[in-house]
Motif scaffolding. Structure first.
Motif, PDB file in Angstrom:
ATOM      1  N   ARG A   1     -10.815 -18.303  38.410  1.00 19.43           N
ATOM      2  CA  ARG A   1     -10.732 -19.802  37.634  1.00 19.43           C
ATOM      3  C   ARG A   1     -11.939 -19.884  36.980  1.00 19.43           C
ATOM      4  O   ARG A   1     -12.559 -20.268  37.421  1.00 19.43           O
ATOM      5  CB  ARG A   1      -9.926 -20.411  38.834  1.00 19.43           C
ATOM      6  CG  ARG A   1     -11.072 -21.448  39.970  1.00 19.43           C
ATOM      7  CD  ARG A   1     -10.381 -22.476  41.248  1.00 19.43           C
ATOM      8  NE  ARG A   1     -11.529 -22.779  42.332  1.00 19.43           N
ATOM      9  CZ  ARG A   1     -12.387 -23.670  41.427  1.00 19.43           C
ATOM     10  NH1 ARG A   1     -12.676 -24.373  40.208  1.00 19.43           N
ATOM     11  NH2 ARG A   1     -13.617 -24.460  42.670  1.00 19.43           N
ATOM     12  N   LYS A   2     -11.283 -21.019  35.959  1.00 23.19           N
ATOM     13  CA  LYS A   2     -11.708 -21.576  35.125  1.00 23.19           C
ATOM     14  C   LYS A   2     -12.837 -23.324  35.907  1.00 23.19           C
ATOM     15  O   LYS A   2     -12.261 -24.167  36.641  1.00 23.19           O
ATOM     16  CB  LYS A   2     -11.470 -22.590  34.306  1.00 23.19           C
ATOM     17  CG  LYS A   2     -12.477 -23.175  33.178  1.00 23.19           C
ATOM     18  CD  LYS A   2     -11.546 -23.697  31.451  1.00 23.19           C
ATOM     19  CE  LYS A   2     -12.417 -23.814  30.942  1.00 23.19           C
ATOM     20  NZ  LYS A   2     -12.309 -24.954  29.513  1.00 23.19           N
ATOM     21  N   VAL A   3     -14.214 -22.989  35.857  1.00 23.37           N
ATOM     22  CA  VAL A   3     -15.109 -24.052  36.844  1.00 23.37           C
ATOM     23  C   VAL A   3     -15.614 -25.191  35.552  1.00 23.37           C
ATOM     24  O   VAL A   3     -16.045 -25.050  35.122  1.00 23.37           O
ATOM     25  CB  VAL A   3     -15.896 -23.494  37.497  1.00 23.37           C
ATOM     26  CG1 VAL A   3     -16.653 -24.715  38.013  1.00 23.37           C
ATOM     27  CG2 VAL A   3     -15.822 -22.514  38.178  1.00 23.37           C
ATOM     28  N   SER A   4     -14.445 -26.290  36.616  1.00 18.04           N
ATOM     29  CA  SER A   4     -15.281 -27.325  35.543  1.00 18.04           C
ATOM     30  C   SER A   4     -16.313 -27.884  35.383  1.00 18.04           C
ATOM     31  O   SER A   4     -17.208 -27.446  36.273  1.00 18.04           O
ATOM     32  CB  SER A   4     -14.705 -28.654  36.307  1.00 18.04           C
ATOM     33  OG  SER A   4     -15.103 -29.592  37.673  1.00 18.04           O
ATOM     34  N   LYS A   5     -17.102 -29.007  34.621  1.00 21.80           N
ATOM     35  CA  LYS A   5     -18.021 -28.989  34.891  1.00 21.80           C
ATOM     36  C   LYS A   5     -19.082 -30.227  35.948  1.00 21.80           C
ATOM     37  O   LYS A   5     -19.863 -29.680  36.278  1.00 21.80           O
ATOM     38  CB  LYS A   5     -18.748 -30.105  33.536  1.00 21.80           C
ATOM     39  CG  LYS A   5     -19.819 -30.633  32.995  1.00 21.80           C
ATOM     40  CD  LYS A   5     -20.027 -30.913  31.980  1.00 21.80           C
ATOM     41  CE  LYS A   5     -21.238 -31.346  31.291  1.00 21.80           C
ATOM     42  NZ  LYS A   5     -21.207 -31.959  29.975  1.00 21.80           N
ATOM     43  N   LEU A   6     -18.008 -30.956  36.123  1.00 22.82           N
ATOM     44  CA  LEU A   6     -18.606 -31.817  37.362  1.00 22.82           C
ATOM     45  C   LEU A   6     -18.765 -30.725  38.461  1.00 22.82           C
ATOM     46  O   LEU A   6     -19.637 -31.462  39.523  1.00 22.82           O
ATOM     47  CB  LEU A   6     -16.650 -32.962  37.705  1.00 22.82           C
ATOM     48  CG  LEU A   6     -16.987 -33.918  38.819  1.00 22.82           C
ATOM     49  CD1 LEU A   6     -18.439 -35.012  38.839  1.00 22.82           C
ATOM     50  CD2 LEU A   6     -16.352 -34.572  38.910  1.00 22.82           C
ATOM     51  N   GLU A   7     -18.077 -30.212  38.584  1.00 23.20           N
ATOM     52  CA  GLU A   7     -17.670 -28.847  40.415  1.00 23.20           C
ATOM     53  C   GLU A   7     -19.801 -27.632  40.052  1.00 23.20           C
ATOM     54  O   GLU A   7     -19.930 -27.860  40.526  1.00 23.20           O
ATOM     55  CB  GLU A   7     -16.533 -27.896  39.996  1.00 23.20           C
ATOM     56  CG  GLU A   7     -15.314 -28.658  40.236  1.00 23.20           C
ATOM     57  CD  GLU A   7     -14.861 -27.961  40.662  1.00 23.20           C
ATOM     58  OE1 GLU A   7     -13.980 -26.907  41.749  1.00 23.20           O
ATOM     59  OE2 GLU A   7     -13.852 -26.776  39.223  1.00 23.20           O
ATOM     60  N   ARG A   8     -19.532 -27.953  38.072  1.00 24.33           N
ATOM     61  CA  ARG A   8     -20.435 -27.250  38.327  1.00 24.33           C
ATOM     62  C   ARG A   8     -22.327 -28.032  38.523  1.00 24.33           C
ATOM     63  O   ARG A   8     -23.415 -27.645  38.703  1.00 24.33           O
ATOM     64  CB  ARG A   8     -21.362 -26.739  36.982  1.00 24.33           C
ATOM     65  CG  ARG A   8     -20.231 -24.869  36.654  1.00 24.33           C
ATOM     66  CD  ARG A   8     -20.108 -25.404  34.732  1.00 24.33           C
ATOM     67  NE  ARG A   8     -18.640 -24.047  34.672  1.00 24.33           N
ATOM     68  CZ  ARG A   8     -19.122 -22.843  34.996  1.00 24.33           C
ATOM     69  NH1 ARG A   8     -21.129 -22.450  35.218  1.00 24.33           N
ATOM     70  NH2 ARG A   8     -18.971 -21.869  34.624  1.00 24.33           N
TER      71      ARG A   8
ATOM     72  N   ALA B   1     -16.255 -20.679  41.719  1.00 28.05           N
ATOM     73  CA  ALA B   1     -15.009 -20.349  41.731  1.00 28.05           C
ATOM     74  C   ALA B   1     -14.343 -19.131  42.852  1.00 28.05           C
ATOM     75  O   ALA B   1     -12.880 -19.746  43.204  1.00 28.05           O
ATOM     76  CB  ALA B   1     -14.523 -19.632  40.048  1.00 28.05           C
TER      77      ALA B   1
ATOM     78  N   GLY C   1     -21.129 -20.426  38.359  1.00 24.10           N
ATOM     79  CA  GLY C   1     -20.086 -19.934  38.093  1.00 24.10           C
ATOM     80  C   GLY C   1     -18.910 -19.652  38.813  1.00 24.10           C
ATOM     81  O   GLY C   1     -17.445 -19.572  40.505  1.00 24.10           O
TER      82      GLY C   1
ATOM     83  N   GLU D   1     -27.018 -27.033  33.635  1.00 27.00           N
ATOM     84  CA  GLU D   1     -25.490 -27.273  33.566  1.00 27.00           C
ATOM     85  C   GLU D   1     -24.821 -29.247  33.137  1.00 27.00           C
ATOM     86  O   GLU D   1     -23.864 -29.266  32.634  1.00 27.00           O
ATOM     87  CB  GLU D   1     -24.370 -27.879  34.905  1.00 27.00           C
ATOM     88  CG  GLU D   1     -24.753 -25.796  35.972  1.00 27.00           C
ATOM     89  CD  GLU D   1     -23.708 -24.896  34.691  1.00 27.00           C
ATOM     90  OE1 GLU D   1     -22.759 -25.307  33.539  1.00 27.00           O
ATOM     91  OE2 GLU D   1     -23.692 -23.826  34.931  1.00 27.00           O
TER      92      GLU D   1
END
Length: 389
Positions: free
Chosen positions: A213-220, A115, A111, A253
């Motif tokens: 910033r908060k990282v989305s699950k899709l990005e992960r 980010a 993450g 993830e």
């Protein structure tokens, strides 16, 4: 009666291993004792130093129960089957390092790197020690290109990658290279801080970075897949390491295979670590390890590690010159080496000395993860260019 006793003693000695004990073996026993001390008393990378020390001690004993082979006139044993022969295949067949990477991927949070992707530059800059040391080793004239590359990769502070590369380019140097790599990894808290302080000012050490910033699950999930595809397309020889690293992270993830993630984080990586460390230790026979080149490798290893630290810190300072409105604390540049997460913790600890409220750990995990990827890619590039040299 005396003749009978002499014959009995001769038969006893012949049937035991005492006749094979040599002076170099005794020196290796002392070195093993030092490794045991560092692993147990000092707790320097004990998960691998302890199995390595044990394997090295076995390698310098006339242990026949672990082997099936033959003794030579010089007292060295050459295994052709048996326990060690099969365990060592995990290195020769390139199984152990990628499996270790599977566990690392499952244990690591990508993450912070997602980010703040510019920290990839810090991981790349930390490869300075790898290539600079490689060229220095070549310049000395006592190492081949393949041996020099295997020595240089110590600067990446990545034990499995060091073993993976050495097995490809310099298998006879796996022992000293692995010991140097893991020893310096364990000494990260001692080696890096003086370099970090010397290269930074008081004001730079107190820089507070913007919150991630908060990282989305899709990005992960997408990130490791994209990185795997790109890295393998660019450097196919790094496929085994990169693919297993990203597989472990995708499992983590995804959120749907907790049993597999726990297995990767615990049983799989733990069992492999035992076998990998022991197999590496078993390559440390006195006749191979006690050579002047071993001392040269150990000396160049610490230089490589130091230069990698310098590369990451200096790159952070350059980035601040180019982007003064969004500064990077240069201390996190030192985490560009692959010692996950130890190097990131060192960045946090040194920063806290100057500003106890400055939390650098998550920021430092970005270059730390980038360093793992960067060292694997560097190793793959070296393999593709230097195989056969």
């Amino acid at each position: 009666m005396t003749n009978v006793l002499n014959e009995v003693m001769q038969m006893f000695i012949h049937d035991t291993g005492f006749q094979y004990i040599t002076g170099p073996m005794l020196i290796m026993w002392a070195i093993c004792g030092l490794l045991f001390y560092l692993a147990i008393k000092k707790q320097y990378e004990p998960l691998l130093l302890l199995p390595i020390a044990f394997g090295a001690l076995m390698a310098n004993l006339p242990t026949r129960a672990l082997y099936d082979g033959g003794w030579t006139i010089d007292g060295m044993f050459h295994p052709t089957a048996g326990l060690y022969f099969f365990i060592s295949q995990g290195i020769h067949l390139e199984l152990f390092p990628p499996i270790i990477f599977l566990g690392v991927g499952a244990l690591t949070d990508f993450g912070p790197l997602i980010a703040n992707p510019r920290t990839l530059l810090l991981g790349g800059a930390a490869q300075l020690g790898v290539f600079a040391t490689m060229f220095c080793a070549v310049a000395f004239g006592i190492f081949t290109l393949g041996e020099s590359a295997s020595i240089g990769i110590i600067g990446g502070a990545d034990g499995p990658t060091s073993i993976f590369l050495a097995n490809k380019l310099a298998p006879h140097l796996i022992g000293p290279i692995a010991v140097a790599a893991y020893t310096y990894m364990s000494l990260v808290p001692l080696i890096q801080p003086p370099i970090m302080r010397a290269l930074t000012t008081d004001a730079e050490r107190k820089i507070r970075m913007k919150s991630l910033r908060k990282v989305s699950k899709l990005e992960r999930i997408v990130f490791p897949l994209v990185v795997m595809v790109l890295c393998i397309m660019v450097v196919p020889d790094a496929s085994a390491l990169i693919a297993m690293l990203m597989l472990g992270n995708v499992l983590r993830e995804s959120g749907v295979v907790d049993r597999l993630v726990k297995a990767c984080q615990n049983e799989i990586i733990n069992v492999t670590t035992i076998f990998l460390g022991t197999a590496v230790g078993m390559t440390m026979q006195a006749e191979i390890f006690l050579r002047p080149t071993t001392l040269a490798i150990i000396a160049m290893g610490v230089v490589a590690f130091g230069l990698s630290t310098v590369g990451g810190v200096v790159m952070a300072k350059i980035m601040n010159k180019l982007s003064p409105n969004n500064p990077v604390n240069p201390l996190i540049g030192s985490a560009g080496v692959s010692a996950v997460p130890m190097a990131a913790r060192v960045s946090q600890n040194v920063g806290a000395e100057y500003d106890p409220q400055n939390y650098l750990l998550m920021h430092a995990m970005g270059p730390n993860v980038a360093g793992v990827i960067g060292t694997a890619v560097a190793a793959g590039y070296m393999i593709s260019r230097l195989s056969g040299h």
